[in-house]
Design a protein around this motif. Sequence first.
Motif, PDB file in Angstrom:
ATOM      1  N   ALA A 162       0.917  -1.155   0.151  1.00  0.00           N
ATOM      2  CA  ALA A 162       0.031   0.089  -0.090  1.00  0.00           C
ATOM      3  C   ALA A 162       0.759   1.232  -0.139  1.00  0.00           C
ATOM      4  CB  ALA A 162      -0.897   0.198   1.205  1.00  0.00           C
ATOM      5  N   PRO A 163       0.223   2.226  -0.468  1.00  0.00           N
ATOM      6  CA  PRO A 163       1.073   3.568  -0.378  1.00  0.00           C
ATOM      7  C   PRO A 163       1.192   4.091   1.048  1.00  0.00           C
ATOM      8  CG  PRO A 163      -1.057   4.045  -1.345  1.00  0.00           C
ATOM      9  CD  PRO A 163      -0.921   2.567  -1.156  1.00  0.00           C
ATOM     10  N   LEU A 164       1.945   5.030   1.275  1.00  0.00           N
ATOM     11  CA  LEU A 164       2.257   5.742   2.563  1.00  0.00           C
ATOM     12  C   LEU A 164       0.676   6.246   2.842  1.00  0.00           C
ATOM     13  CD1 LEU A 164       5.351   7.552   2.389  1.00  0.00           C
ATOM     14  CD2 LEU A 164       4.905   5.284   3.750  1.00  0.00           C
ATOM     15  N   PRO A 165       0.203   6.341   4.087  1.00  0.00           N
ATOM     16  CA  PRO A 165      -1.081   6.996   4.499  1.00  0.00           C
ATOM     17  C   PRO A 165      -0.945   8.506   4.100  1.00  0.00           C
ATOM     18  CG  PRO A 165      -0.239   5.845   6.512  1.00  0.00           C
ATOM     19  CD  PRO A 165       0.990   5.730   5.187  1.00  0.00           C
ATOM     20  N   PRO A 166      -2.155   9.158   3.941  1.00  0.00           N
ATOM     21  CA  PRO A 166      -2.305  10.497   3.839  1.00  0.00           C
ATOM     22  C   PRO A 166      -1.580  11.365   5.017  1.00  0.00           C
ATOM     23  CG  PRO A 166      -4.178   9.634   3.213  1.00  0.00           C
ATOM     24  CD  PRO A 166      -3.359   8.302   3.874  1.00  0.00           C
ATOM     25  N   GLY A 167      -0.605  12.317   4.909  1.00  0.00           N
ATOM     26  CA  GLY A 167       0.156  13.167   5.743  1.00  0.00           C
ATOM     27  C   GLY A 167       0.925  12.377   6.173  1.00  0.00           C
ATOM     28  N   SER A 168       1.621  11.298   6.181  1.00  0.00           N
ATOM     29  CA  SER A 168       2.575  10.764   6.387  1.00  0.00           C
ATOM     30  C   SER A 168       3.888  11.815   6.231  1.00  0.00           C
ATOM     31  CB  SER A 168       3.071   9.278   5.904  1.00  0.00           C
ATOM     32  OG  SER A 168       4.408   8.716   6.215  1.00  0.00           O
ATOM     33  N   PRO A 169       4.892  11.764   7.321  1.00  0.00           N
ATOM     34  CA  PRO A 169       6.018  12.643   7.084  1.00  0.00           C
ATOM     35  C   PRO A 169       7.108  11.979   6.128  1.00  0.00           C
ATOM     36  CG  PRO A 169       5.993  11.683   9.246  1.00  0.00           C
ATOM     37  CD  PRO A 169       4.774  11.205   8.685  1.00  0.00           C
ATOM     38  N   PHE A 170       7.027  10.555   6.000  1.00  0.00           N
ATOM     39  CA  PHE A 170       8.198  10.021   5.410  1.00  0.00           C
ATOM     40  C   PHE A 170       8.189  10.280   3.917  1.00  0.00           C
ATOM     41  CE2 PHE A 170       7.312   6.827   8.893  1.00  0.00           C
ATOM     42  CZ  PHE A 170       8.338   7.200   9.625  1.00  0.00           C
ATOM     43  N   ALA A 171       9.315  10.401   3.495  1.00  0.00           N
ATOM     44  CA  ALA A 171       9.497  11.000   1.996  1.00  0.00           C
ATOM     45  C   ALA A 171       9.117   9.845   1.087  1.00  0.00           C
ATOM     46  CB  ALA A 171      10.986  11.261   1.755  1.00  0.00           C
ATOM     47  N   ASP A 172       9.557   8.435   1.505  1.00  0.00           N
ATOM     48  CA  ASP A 172       9.260   7.383   0.840  1.00  0.00           C
ATOM     49  C   ASP A 172       9.123   5.975   1.369  1.00  0.00           C
ATOM     50  OD1 ASP A 172      11.892   6.700   1.341  1.00  0.00           O
ATOM     51  OD2 ASP A 172      12.703   7.721  -0.289  1.00  0.00           O
ATOM     52  N   ALA A 173       8.834   5.132   0.781  1.00  0.00           N
ATOM     53  CA  ALA A 173       8.430   3.842   1.610  1.00  0.00           C
ATOM     54  C   ALA A 173       9.960   3.338   2.210  1.00  0.00           C
ATOM     55  CB  ALA A 173       7.962   2.567   0.635  1.00  0.00           C
ATOM     56  N   ARG A 174      11.194   3.423   1.662  1.00  0.00           N
ATOM     57  CA  ARG A 174      12.429   3.165   2.281  1.00  0.00           C
ATOM     58  C   ARG A 174      12.487   3.794   3.856  1.00  0.00           C
ATOM     59  NH1 ARG A 174      18.482   3.498  -0.125  1.00  0.00           N
ATOM     60  NH2 ARG A 174      19.568   2.585   1.599  1.00  0.00           N
ATOM     61  N   ALA A 175      12.299   5.182   3.654  1.00  0.00           N
ATOM     62  CA  ALA A 175      12.261   5.586   4.890  1.00  0.00           C
ATOM     63  C   ALA A 175      11.360   5.219   5.985  1.00  0.00           C
ATOM     64  CB  ALA A 175      12.162   7.175   4.773  1.00  0.00           C
ATOM     65  N   ALA A 176      10.083   4.840   5.577  1.00  0.00           N
ATOM     66  CA  ALA A 176       9.023   4.329   6.465  1.00  0.00           C
ATOM     67  C   ALA A 176       9.553   3.067   6.945  1.00  0.00           C
ATOM     68  CB  ALA A 176       7.778   4.225   5.726  1.00  0.00           C
ATOM     69  N   ARG A 177       9.971   2.178   6.202  1.00  0.00           N
ATOM     70  CA  ARG A 177      10.402   0.843   6.720  1.00  0.00           C
ATOM     71  C   ARG A 177      11.252   0.832   7.914  1.00  0.00           C
ATOM     72  NH1 ARG A 177      11.729  -3.028   8.689  1.00  0.00           N
ATOM     73  NH2 ARG A 177      11.868  -5.089   7.849  1.00  0.00           N
ATOM     74  N   ARG A 178      12.310   1.940   8.086  1.00  0.00           N
ATOM     75  CA  ARG A 178      13.170   1.994   9.249  1.00  0.00           C
ATOM     76  C   ARG A 178      12.310   2.120  10.422  1.00  0.00           C
ATOM     77  NH1 ARG A 178      16.090   6.033   9.919  1.00  0.00           N
ATOM     78  NH2 ARG A 178      17.552   4.841  11.096  1.00  0.00           N
ATOM     79  N   PHE A 179      11.042   2.552  10.373  1.00  0.00           N
ATOM     80  CA  PHE A 179      10.131   2.786  11.628  1.00  0.00           C
ATOM     81  C   PHE A 179       9.256   1.810  11.574  1.00  0.00           C
ATOM     82  CE2 PHE A 179      12.662   6.399  11.259  1.00  0.00           C
ATOM     83  CZ  PHE A 179      12.915   7.103  12.577  1.00  0.00           C
ATOM     84  N   ALA A 180       9.210   0.606  11.095  1.00  0.00           N
ATOM     85  CA  ALA A 180       8.130  -0.201  10.754  1.00  0.00           C
ATOM     86  C   ALA A 180       7.743  -1.062  11.820  1.00  0.00           C
ATOM     87  CB  ALA A 180       8.291  -1.310   9.703  1.00  0.00           C
TER      88      ALA A 180
END
Length: 259
Positions: A162-180
């Motif tokens: 899925a795409p990042l949630p609306p309003g997520s501060p992460f620039a991309d999925a790779r950045a989000a993965r570090r805080f999974a």
Amino acid sequence: MRHLLQRHPFPMRTRFANSLVLTYALPPHLLAPLLPPGLTLDTYTDPTGTEHGFVAAAVVDTRALRPAALPARLGRDLILTGYRVFTRFPTPGGRTMRGLRILRSDTGDRLMAVGGNLFSRYRYHHARIGTRTLGDTLEFKVLSSDGHADLHVRADLASTPAPLPPGSPFADARAARRFAGPLPYTFEYESQTRSIIVVKATRTHWDPVPVSVDVPRLTFFDHGPFAGSHPVLANAFHVADVDYGWESGHRRALDGAPR
């Protein structure tokens, strides 16, 4: 000497039938006071230059949860929830470890709540917890004993990643993965010895998948230091059928503390 028992004295093993982790972004100034000595916030600076701290709300459907010395047939099937702050532990030896500090845990099993509080500092509460899967939708409902950790969440397991949630501060999925989450370590502070108790997780085939979620109810951020805050859903990840465990806790004395 209760603090000696709360050092996670024996390793645990289980299998995650499902693990769903929702990570929320909050201002660092709200989270920093929640950390004990020795820990610092693990933060992320978004493309606008704004810094964010993070709290994960995790729900895990565990199977055959047990001390590692016991066979799986003696384990218990339990659903656990936990609220954790993403942190860093700069060790006295110069290493920096990434991990989580537990704010609260809930379980539908009273014996687990008693044992969890006896052998850890994970702050267990008893709750009514249920789960079901309808088609490609995984659903959890938690009714906490004090109303401070109610949760109702539905995850769409079909449209992945899925795409990042609306309003997520992460620039991309790779950045989000570090805080999974969960991270390799959890940290607790032992005031009696001015030490950090480090618990290492073990896992196999860990490949969390971004999912879209609907969260009709989440009361954790309505109380205490979070009252009036506006947490933003930053990511949501799901894993299934994963062998998981925790090692015995290890004490790491802070600088100047007796060893």
